[in-house]
Design an enzyme around this catalytic site. Structure first.
Site, PDB file in Angstrom:
ATOM      1  N   GLU A   1       0.888  -1.167   0.000  1.00  0.00           N
ATOM      2  CA  GLU A   1       0.000   0.000   0.000  1.00  0.00           C
ATOM      3  C   GLU A   1       0.919   1.208   0.000  1.00  0.00           C
ATOM      4  OE1 GLU A   1      -1.500   3.251   0.956  1.00  0.00           O
ATOM      5  OE2 GLU A   1      -1.831   2.435   2.961  1.00  0.00           O
TER       6      GLU A   1
ATOM      7  N   CYS B   1      -1.836   8.818   3.265  1.00  0.00           N
ATOM      8  CA  CYS B   1      -1.633   8.327   1.894  1.00  0.00           C
ATOM      9  C   CYS B   1      -2.819   8.677   1.004  1.00  0.00           C
ATOM     10  CB  CYS B   1      -1.415   6.820   1.894  1.00  0.00           C
ATOM     11  SG  CYS B   1       0.101   6.310   2.722  1.00  0.00           S
TER      12      CYS B   1
END
Length: 478
Positions: free
Chosen positions: A249, A283
């Site tokens: 990720e 993120c």
């Protein structure tokens, strides 16, 4: 604080340490070992040896231990939240929320594992298999290396570690070098809850040494990493040498699209939530703001009014809305990215000033689609670059003109427009009438393009944390 390997608290082989500094005050909080390749090898081999016996324990018993760990976290919630706030620089009220999420992950993964029933392929589905039944099961991978980022260390621990453990794997945790202390505490609480020696291990140290050694180790069966795209690329290359499975990720530069037909007040609240939470160090934060040209003035006016009411201050202050970045180096990087964007033609509206690790919420206007900030410059801080568009097709084109594809969003009152954007965005998560910063514990979270590989969440992770076996009952029927 020391490494946890095989149930023992150990220094690094070379006795080297890393000082953990409070980014807001620059005071030393504690130290952790600066581990070596030899330390990593010892941790992995210890985990491999312990995993075989752990896999023999029933899912029910494993689940009891994991849920006991969750209760211990809840019991120590305030102490853990204070430590997380001090070492990370996030506001104490955000730290409490993150610590409180542990019970969601623990319970969710335990219950999901209890209902992973596998499949039965009945006899006679294909020609020649009239007397044969096939049964699938999920088996442990072995040793899982969990590489945890600095921005949400406890949330990402909650996604990676309980899921690995409930499926019968042993785990080696590598926390961020910047703020490893709360993650170390989590591992100690797992051990206290009853995880056997060697099944949970925590080893701190420089990412280029410890992270690389874990991704290269032949006895590691999965590397689960949340981090930057550049680090993910390196980990993937290292893991390929041993055909080691990876879950990645990675970075994002999510587009926030504000349609002409939209609720500006909603958009401004989602801006605050989706860009300024954790001081912008997210993120899947909204990082590129694409605003319809007819709504820009109203949006800007209300955004400035709302942001001016937010309190920037020391993270442990109960009234603080926005804390500091993870360290001064991170703030300097944001400062440099803002400077480059202004040099490219953007105009500073508010903010833009740095003091140590603190960086003011910043709005940049006159941003054009040609600028790097509208493509692949991921600013990991509280910066809002605003670019206008005329048609929704233009907005989609700008949003997709990036190597990243984590998440994106559309704010609109028109549901046809909403679904057009959600369908055409090249992302793993498309949010309608909310910022791109959306991640429930259940959802299969993951990015497209350079934003990652695989999906993490209660609905999907257990398959990643295990391998499928098919048991064939050949000619079992008469």
């Amino acid at each position: 604080m020391k490494n946890l390997i095989g149930g023992e608290r150990l220094d690094a082989k070379n006795k080297d340490i890393i000082k953990i500094i409070n980014p807001a005050t620059k005071e030393e909080i504690d130290t952790v070992p600066n581990s070596t390749i030899e330390d990593v090898d010892f941790a992995v081999k210890t985990a491999k040896k312990a995993q075989k016996e752990w896999a023999k324990i029933s899912i029910y018993k494993r689940g009891e231990i994991i849920e006991k760990f969750s209760r211990l976290v809840d019991k120590n919630k305030e102490e853990l939240a204070l430590l997380l706030s001090k070492e990370t620089g996030k506001p104490i009220k955000e730290a409490r929320v993150e610590i409180g999420n542990c019970k969601i992950f623990a319970k969710g993964y335990v219950e999901k594992a209890k209902h992973e029933y596998g499949n039965v392929i009945p006899a006679g589905i294909e020609q020649g298999q009239e007397k044969t039944i096939q049964i699938t099961t999920q088996e442990p991978l072995g040793v899982v290396a969990c590489i945890i980022p600095f921005n949400f260390p406890c949330d990402l621990f909650g996604q990676k570690v309980p899921s690995a453990l409930i499926m019968g794997n042993s785990v080696v945790v590598k926390p961020s070098t910047c703020n490893p202390l709360t993650v170390h505490k989590y591992c100690e609480l797992l051990h206290e809850a009853g995880i056997p020696n060697g099944v949970i291990n925590c080893i701190s140290g420089n990412g280029k040494i410890v992270g690389e050694a874990l991704s290269k180790h032949p006895d590691v069966n999965l590397v689960s990493l949340t981090g930057s795209t550049s680090v993910g690329s390196t980990v993937m290359a290292n893991a390929a040498k041993n055909i080691t499975h990876v879950m990645l990720e990675l970075g994002g530069n999510d587009a926030f699209i504000l349609d002409k037909e939209s609720d500006i007040d909603l958009a401004v609240e989602e801006l605050v939530w989706g860009r300024l939470y954790n001081t912008g160090q997210v993120c899947c934060a909204s990082k590129r703001f694409l605003i319809h040209k007819d709504r820009k003035d109203e949006f800007m006016k209300k955004a400035i009014e709302r942001i001016s009411k937010l309190k920037v201050g020391y993270p442990q202050n109960e009234e603080t809305d926005i804390g500091c970045l993870i360290n001064e180096e991170a703030a300097i990087m944001v400062e440099e990215q803002v400077r480059k964007t202004i040099e490219a033609g953007a105009r500073l509206i508010i903010g833009g000033r740095r003091k140590g690790a603190f960086f003011e919420p910043t709005i940049l206007d006159n941003v054009t689609k040609e600028m790097e900030v509208m493509k692949d410059m991921e600013i990991f801080g509280p910066v809002i670059p605003i670019c206008t568009f005329e048609t929704i097709e233009e907005a989609i084109e700008i949003a997709n003109n990036s190597s990243y594809g984590l998440c994106g969003n559309i704010i609109t009152n028109n549901m046809k427009t909403a679904f057009k954007v959600a369908t055409e965005l090249e992302v793993g998560g498309a949010i309608i009438n909310g910022a791109s910063f959306y991640r429930s514990a259940e959802m299969p979270f993951g990015g497209w393009k350079h934003s990652g590989l695989g999906n993490e969440g209660i609905s999907s992770t257990l398959k990643e944390m295990s391998r499928t076996k098919t048991i064939v009952l050949k000619n079992i029927l008469n």
